[in-house]
Enzyme design. Structure first.
Site, PDB file in Angstrom:
ATOM      1  N   THR A  28      42.544  29.603  39.684  1.00  0.00           N
ATOM      2  CA  THR A  28      42.312  28.776  40.866  1.00  0.00           C
ATOM      3  C   THR A  28      42.722  27.336  40.571  1.00  0.00           C
ATOM      4  O   THR A  28      42.526  26.853  39.459  1.00  0.00           O
ATOM      5  CB  THR A  28      40.822  28.828  41.257  1.00  0.00           C
ATOM      6  OG1 THR A  28      40.483  30.170  41.603  1.00  0.00           O
ATOM      7  CG2 THR A  28      40.526  27.913  42.435  1.00  0.00           C
ATOM      8  N   GLY A  29      43.280  26.675  41.579  1.00  0.00           N
ATOM      9  CA  GLY A  29      43.619  25.268  41.431  1.00  0.00           C
ATOM     10  C   GLY A  29      45.086  25.007  41.685  1.00  0.00           C
ATOM     11  O   GLY A  29      45.875  25.920  41.954  1.00  0.00           O
ATOM     12  N   ASP A  81      45.733  30.853  34.304  1.00  0.00           N
ATOM     13  CA  ASP A  81      44.961  29.827  35.002  1.00  0.00           C
ATOM     14  C   ASP A  81      45.198  28.481  34.325  1.00  0.00           C
ATOM     15  O   ASP A  81      45.674  28.409  33.196  1.00  0.00           O
ATOM     16  CB  ASP A  81      43.465  30.178  34.952  1.00  0.00           C
ATOM     17  CG  ASP A  81      42.644  29.453  36.012  1.00  0.00           C
ATOM     18  OD1 ASP A  81      43.222  28.667  36.787  1.00  0.00           O
ATOM     19  OD2 ASP A  81      41.418  29.676  36.055  1.00  0.00           O
ATOM     20  N   LYS A  94      36.811  23.914  32.425  1.00  0.00           N
ATOM     21  CA  LYS A  94      37.364  24.364  33.694  1.00  0.00           C
ATOM     22  C   LYS A  94      36.276  24.249  34.757  1.00  0.00           C
ATOM     23  O   LYS A  94      35.110  24.073  34.440  1.00  0.00           O
ATOM     24  CB  LYS A  94      37.844  25.821  33.591  1.00  0.00           C
ATOM     25  CG  LYS A  94      39.044  25.974  32.668  1.00  0.00           C
ATOM     26  CD  LYS A  94      39.456  27.429  32.456  1.00  0.00           C
ATOM     27  CE  LYS A  94      39.620  28.217  33.728  1.00  0.00           C
ATOM     28  NZ  LYS A  94      40.547  27.557  34.688  1.00  0.00           N
ATOM     29  N   GLY A  95      36.694  24.328  36.015  1.00  0.00           N
ATOM     30  CA  GLY A  95      35.718  24.312  37.089  1.00  0.00           C
ATOM     31  C   GLY A  95      35.781  23.097  37.976  1.00  0.00           C
ATOM     32  O   GLY A  95      34.914  22.907  38.830  1.00  0.00           O
ATOM     33  N   GLU A 103      36.184  32.627  37.486  1.00  0.00           N
ATOM     34  CA  GLU A 103      37.257  32.468  36.505  1.00  0.00           C
ATOM     35  C   GLU A 103      36.821  33.022  35.157  1.00  0.00           C
ATOM     36  O   GLU A 103      37.586  33.715  34.470  1.00  0.00           O
ATOM     37  CB  GLU A 103      37.615  30.981  36.372  1.00  0.00           C
ATOM     38  CG  GLU A 103      38.342  30.422  37.584  1.00  0.00           C
ATOM     39  CD  GLU A 103      38.532  28.923  37.511  1.00  0.00           C
ATOM     40  OE1 GLU A 103      39.361  28.403  38.281  1.00  0.00           O
ATOM     41  OE2 GLU A 103      37.871  28.258  36.693  1.00  0.00           O
TER      42      GLU A 103
END
Length: 220
Positions: A28-29, A81, A94-95, A103
């Site tokens: 994600t991102g 990722d 991350k996050g 994730e």
């Protein structure tokens, strides 16, 4: 090169890790979005993907890439990722986008975790980027006190709810010398779902985009 150009270069390099006929774990991102767009060009060569967030699932579906529930997948050869920070051991924070729990789940299933990012994300010690912690809402005050006692400056991420219906507390001001130990310490706090340290299961391979090209760094 612009930062977006660097992100795209790392994402394009990750396509080499995607095997024909496989199901791909997708992060994600913004950097992961470039990977999804690249994956669309080879969608007829893969079975589909497992997404780590609703946002990534929507982007994959818009490209006509088949989506799989992780519970229905027995083999996930690769998970691709980005990272908000990554150190020399390929442990990460991350996050930043709030998808850390999903994730971490997808990464745990994957045989290989390929991290894609630009050189600005490489650090000597983790903690400059605020560490996200996903928390069950009723535990917000308790967990905030516990995080402060551990030396951080916890701040609620205002107006944000995760795909799992929880809140995020971002912990500022940390210098994480022992990320594996600190990840375990945080996860044992009652009310914490998980935290954004990916150290116990770090990346196997880092594709680091620089103005001189994409460097591949493998974990020891």
């Amino acid at each position: 090169m612009t930062q977006d150009e660097l992100k795209r270069a790392a994402a394009e390099a990750a396509l080499e890790f995607v095997g024909d006929g496989s199901i791909v774990g997708v992060g994600t991102g913004s950097t992961a979005n470039f990977f999804i767009d690249g994956l669309a060009r080879m969608k007829d060569r893969i079975r589909g993907a497992v997404a780590s967030s609703e946002a990534s699932a929507h982007r994959l579906a818009a490209h006509g890439i088949a989506l799989f529930d992780l519970n229905d997948v027995t083999t996930l050869p690769v998970y691709v990722d980005g990272a908000d920070e990554i150190d020399a051991s390929l442990a990460m924070i991350k996050g930043g986008g709030g998808a850390l729990t999903r994730e971490k789940i997808v990464a745990a299933v994957a045989e290989r975790f390929v991290c894609i990012c630009d050189a600005s994300k490489q650090v000597e010690a983790l903690g400059r980027f605020p560490l996200p912690v996903e928390v069950i809402p009723m535990a917000r005050a308790q967990v905030t006190r516990a995080l402060a006692a551990l030396g951080g400056r916890p701040l609620l991420r205002e107006g944000f709810i995760t795909d799992n219906g929880n809140i995020i507390i971002d912990v500022h001001g940390l210098q994480i010398a022992r990320p594996v130990e600190f990840e375990s310490t945080l996860n044992q706090l009652v009310g914490v779902v998980t935290n954004g340290l990916f150290a116990r299961r770090g990346a196997n391979t880092l594709l680091l985009a620089t103005p001189d090209g994409v460097r591949r760094i493998d974990a020891d």
